[in-house]
Design a protein around this motif. Structure first.
Motif, PDB file in Angstrom:
ATOM      1  N   VAL A  68      31.794 -35.876  -3.995  1.00 47.88           N
ATOM      2  CA  VAL A  68      31.140 -35.819  -2.686  1.00 47.88           C
ATOM      3  C   VAL A  68      30.010 -36.831  -2.601  1.00 47.88           C
ATOM      4  N   VAL A  69      29.924 -37.510  -1.474  1.00 45.65           N
ATOM      5  CA  VAL A  69      28.741 -38.259  -1.061  1.00 45.65           C
ATOM      6  C   VAL A  69      28.276 -37.639   0.251  1.00 45.65           C
ATOM      7  N   VAL A  70      26.986 -37.391   0.387  1.00 47.81           N
ATOM      8  CA  VAL A  70      26.443 -36.832   1.620  1.00 47.81           C
ATOM      9  C   VAL A  70      25.926 -37.963   2.493  1.00 47.81           C
ATOM     10  N   GLU A  71      26.404 -37.999   3.740  1.00 46.05           N
ATOM     11  CA  GLU A  71      26.000 -38.994   4.724  1.00 46.05           C
ATOM     12  C   GLU A  71      25.150 -38.321   5.803  1.00 46.05           C
ATOM     13  N   THR A  72      24.110 -39.007   6.271  1.00 41.48           N
ATOM     14  CA  THR A  72      23.152 -38.392   7.186  1.00 41.48           C
ATOM     15  C   THR A  72      23.076 -39.103   8.540  1.00 41.48           C
ATOM     16  N   GLY A  73      24.106 -39.860   8.895  1.00 43.05           N
ATOM     17  CA  GLY A  73      24.049 -40.690  10.089  1.00 43.05           C
ATOM     18  C   GLY A  73      24.686 -40.095  11.325  1.00 43.05           C
ATOM     19  N   ALA A  74      24.762 -38.777  11.427  1.00 42.93           N
ATOM     20  CA  ALA A  74      25.343 -38.155  12.621  1.00 42.93           C
ATOM     21  C   ALA A  74      24.616 -38.631  13.875  1.00 42.93           C
ATOM     22  N   ARG A  75      25.349 -38.790  14.965  1.00 42.66           N
ATOM     23  CA  ARG A  75      24.801 -39.436  16.149  1.00 42.66           C
ATOM     24  C   ARG A  75      23.779 -38.578  16.899  1.00 42.66           C
ATOM     25  N   PHE A  76      24.097 -37.305  17.125  1.00 44.88           N
ATOM     26  CA  PHE A  76      23.272 -36.491  18.029  1.00 44.88           C
ATOM     27  C   PHE A  76      22.784 -35.201  17.373  1.00 44.88           C
ATOM     28  N   LEU A  77      22.702 -35.184  16.075  1.00 45.61           N
ATOM     29  CA  LEU A  77      22.343 -33.968  15.357  1.00 45.61           C
ATOM     30  C   LEU A  77      20.909 -33.542  15.624  1.00 45.61           C
ATOM     31  N   LEU A  78      19.990 -34.504  15.731  1.00 46.57           N
ATOM     32  CA  LEU A  78      18.585 -34.175  15.934  1.00 46.57           C
ATOM     33  C   LEU A  78      18.173 -34.197  17.398  1.00 46.57           C
ATOM     34  N   ASP A  79      18.858 -34.983  18.201  1.00 47.05           N
ATOM     35  CA  ASP A  79      18.547 -35.054  19.626  1.00 47.05           C
ATOM     36  C   ASP A  79      19.866 -35.175  20.386  1.00 47.05           C
ATOM     37  N   PRO A  80      20.257 -34.165  21.158  1.00 43.97           N
ATOM     38  CA  PRO A  80      21.559 -34.200  21.828  1.00 43.97           C
ATOM     39  C   PRO A  80      21.649 -35.228  22.938  1.00 43.97           C
ATOM     40  N   ARG A  81      20.517 -35.874  23.304  1.00 43.19           N
ATOM     41  CA  ARG A  81      20.522 -36.804  24.422  1.00 43.19           C
ATOM     42  C   ARG A  81      20.230 -38.246  24.028  1.00 43.19           C
ATOM     43  N   VAL A  82      19.808 -38.468  22.784  1.00 43.50           N
ATOM     44  CA  VAL A  82      19.472 -39.827  22.332  1.00 43.50           C
ATOM     45  C   VAL A  82      20.144 -40.058  20.983  1.00 43.50           C
ATOM     46  N   LYS A  83      21.001 -41.042  20.935  1.00 45.99           N
ATOM     47  CA  LYS A  83      21.762 -41.335  19.720  1.00 45.99           C
ATOM     48  C   LYS A  83      20.845 -41.752  18.575  1.00 45.99           C
ATOM     49  N   HIS A  84      21.064 -41.121  17.408  1.00 51.25           N
ATOM     50  CA  HIS A  84      20.406 -41.491  16.152  1.00 51.25           C
ATOM     51  C   HIS A  84      18.883 -41.356  16.180  1.00 51.25           C
ATOM     52  N   GLU A  85      18.357 -40.523  17.050  1.00 51.11           N
ATOM     53  CA  GLU A  85      16.913 -40.321  17.107  1.00 51.11           C
ATOM     54  C   GLU A  85      16.580 -38.855  16.838  1.00 51.11           C
ATOM     55  N   PRO A  86      15.366 -38.596  16.353  1.00 54.73           N
ATOM     56  CA  PRO A  86      14.337 -39.538  15.906  1.00 54.73           C
ATOM     57  C   PRO A  86      14.653 -40.070  14.512  1.00 54.73           C
ATOM     58  N   THR A  87      13.930 -41.122  14.104  1.00 56.40           N
ATOM     59  CA  THR A  87      14.125 -41.742  12.800  1.00 56.40           C
ATOM     60  C   THR A  87      12.799 -41.810  12.055  1.00 56.40           C
ATOM     61  N   LEU A  88      12.838 -42.419  10.895  1.00 56.89           N
ATOM     62  CA  LEU A  88      11.602 -42.598  10.125  1.00 56.89           C
ATOM     63  C   LEU A  88      10.684 -43.647  10.738  1.00 56.89           C
ATOM     64  N   ILE A  89      11.152 -44.354  11.771  1.00 52.61           N
ATOM     65  CA  ILE A  89      10.296 -45.360  12.419  1.00 52.61           C
ATOM     66  C   ILE A  89      10.091 -45.053  13.904  1.00 52.61           C
ATOM     67  N   THR A  90      10.373 -43.813  14.292  1.00 52.69           N
ATOM     68  CA  THR A  90      10.068 -43.392  15.658  1.00 52.69           C
ATOM     69  C   THR A  90       8.559 -43.386  15.876  1.00 52.69           C
ATOM     70  N   ALA A  91       8.112 -43.798  17.065  1.00 50.11           N
ATOM     71  CA  ALA A  91       6.673 -43.887  17.325  1.00 50.11           C
ATOM     72  C   ALA A  91       5.977 -42.536  17.214  1.00 50.11           C
ATOM     73  N   SER A  92       6.670 -41.479  17.559  1.00 50.58           N
ATOM     74  CA  SER A  92       6.093 -40.138  17.503  1.00 50.58           C
ATOM     75  C   SER A  92       6.013 -39.639  16.062  1.00 50.58           C
ATOM     76  N   ALA A  93       4.832 -39.227  15.651  1.00 51.11           N
ATOM     77  CA  ALA A  93       4.666 -38.669  14.302  1.00 51.11           C
ATOM     78  C   ALA A  93       5.497 -37.405  14.146  1.00 51.11           C
ATOM     79  N   GLU A  94       5.581 -36.605  15.219  1.00 49.71           N
ATOM     80  CA  GLU A  94       6.393 -35.395  15.163  1.00 49.71           C
ATOM     81  C   GLU A  94       7.861 -35.745  14.960  1.00 49.71           C
ATOM     82  N   GLY A  95       8.321 -36.804  15.627  1.00 53.53           N
ATOM     83  CA  GLY A  95       9.701 -37.229  15.455  1.00 53.53           C
ATOM     84  C   GLY A  95       9.979 -37.697  14.043  1.00 53.53           C
ATOM     85  N   ARG A  96       9.081 -38.487  13.482  1.00 51.08           N
ATOM     86  CA  ARG A  96       9.265 -38.950  12.102  1.00 51.08           C
ATOM     87  C   ARG A  96       9.301 -37.763  11.148  1.00 51.08           C
TER      88      ARG A  96
END
Length: 283
Positions: free
Chosen positions: A67-95
């Protein structure tokens, strides 16, 4: 020299139940599964996610799948914005949300006895200062390493075209500032961004490889294609991996081909075996 071990990414099996996908891969000759944690396959936020992971691990053991675990799901964290938030999102809460998710993914990877956890930096949004984004990224990766580094799986950063870390040299810069990560090398990405041909990247970064992906891709176009299409010299890539004695899973990501996975899964294995033979003949 080593026998290469292949895995297929579940983001290309989204019309299959995971319970059906795993034996399908084993029957087609795959040695592993690249499990993209997502709403359709082992939702990491489900109340029983750890129990599901234990069941998946038992089934993979029965089938002989790594097994390799991949973490790039498109809408897992935000159902309306693809691949967000990330480690470089402007919002500290998002990061913080992305970091918490990566830590959860690592917890599940341990249950799954995974070889690696792959993650990426994210795309800088308009108006975000790149120097500030780089600092956020370094801080986030350091925090992840501090909490989950040194375990049995590799923490592997994947360069993605268009992201803050988009090529192998970008990974090397990050690794120099945030110790404890390996390179998740998607060889197809090398024909889109970066200074190295795919097989050259394998050879140059062989000591640092935490996981490797292969697929077809056209020069300058970030579009995952079947292995026998595009501009990647697959026999040369596989020969370079064998010459480097690479013994981790080599994964295949065809995320836009789930509707024809019944064809692509066996077709891809046949293409890989043919390319192996061609690579050996050309050596």
């Amino acid at each position: 020299m080593t026998d290469l071990r292949y895995a297929y990414n579940t983001n290309g099996l989204t019309s299959h139940r995971l319970s059906d996908a795993l034996p399908f891969l084993a029957d087609c000759g795959y040695a592993g599964v690249a499990l993209t944690l997502d709403v359709v396959h082992l939702d990491p936020f489900a109340d029983d996610a750890h129990r599901q992971a234990e069941a998946v691990r038992r089934r993979c053991d029965e089938l002989g799948l790594g097994v390799v675990v991949e973490t790039g799901a498109r809408f897992l964290l935000d159902p309306r914005v693809k691949h967000e938030p990330t480690l470089i999102t402007a919002s500290a809460e998002g990061r913080a949300r992305r970091l918490a998710y990566l830590r959860l993914a690592c917890d599940l990877a341990e249950v799954l006895d995974a070889e690696a956890v792959s993650f990426w930096a994210g795309v800088p949004k308009p108006g975000v200062d790149r120097d500030a984004a780089w600092g956020w990224l370094v801080d986030g990766v350091r925090a992840l390493v501090d909490s989950h580094g040194g375990r049995s799986y590799a923490l592997a950063v994947e360069p993605e075209p268009g992201m803050l870390v988009e090529d192998c040299d970008g990974w090397a810069r990050l690794a120099a500032e945030a110790h404890g990560t390996t390179l998740a090398l998607d060889t197809g990405h090398c024909v889109v961004a970066g200074a190295y041909a795919p097989e050259e990247a394998v050879t140059r970064f062989a000591p640092h490889l935490g996981t490797v992906a292969v697929e077809g891709m056209r020069r300058g176009v970030h579009d995952h294609l079947p292995l026998d299409e595009g501009d990647v010299d697959l026999p040369a890539v596989l020969r370079a991996l064998r010459d480097a004695s690479y013994d981790r899973l080599v994964t295949l990501e065809l995320s836009r081909d789930g509707h024809r996975a019944h064809e692509m899964v066996p077709r891809s294995m046949a293409t890989l075996r043919k390319a192996e033979t061609q690579g050996v003949a050309a050596a």
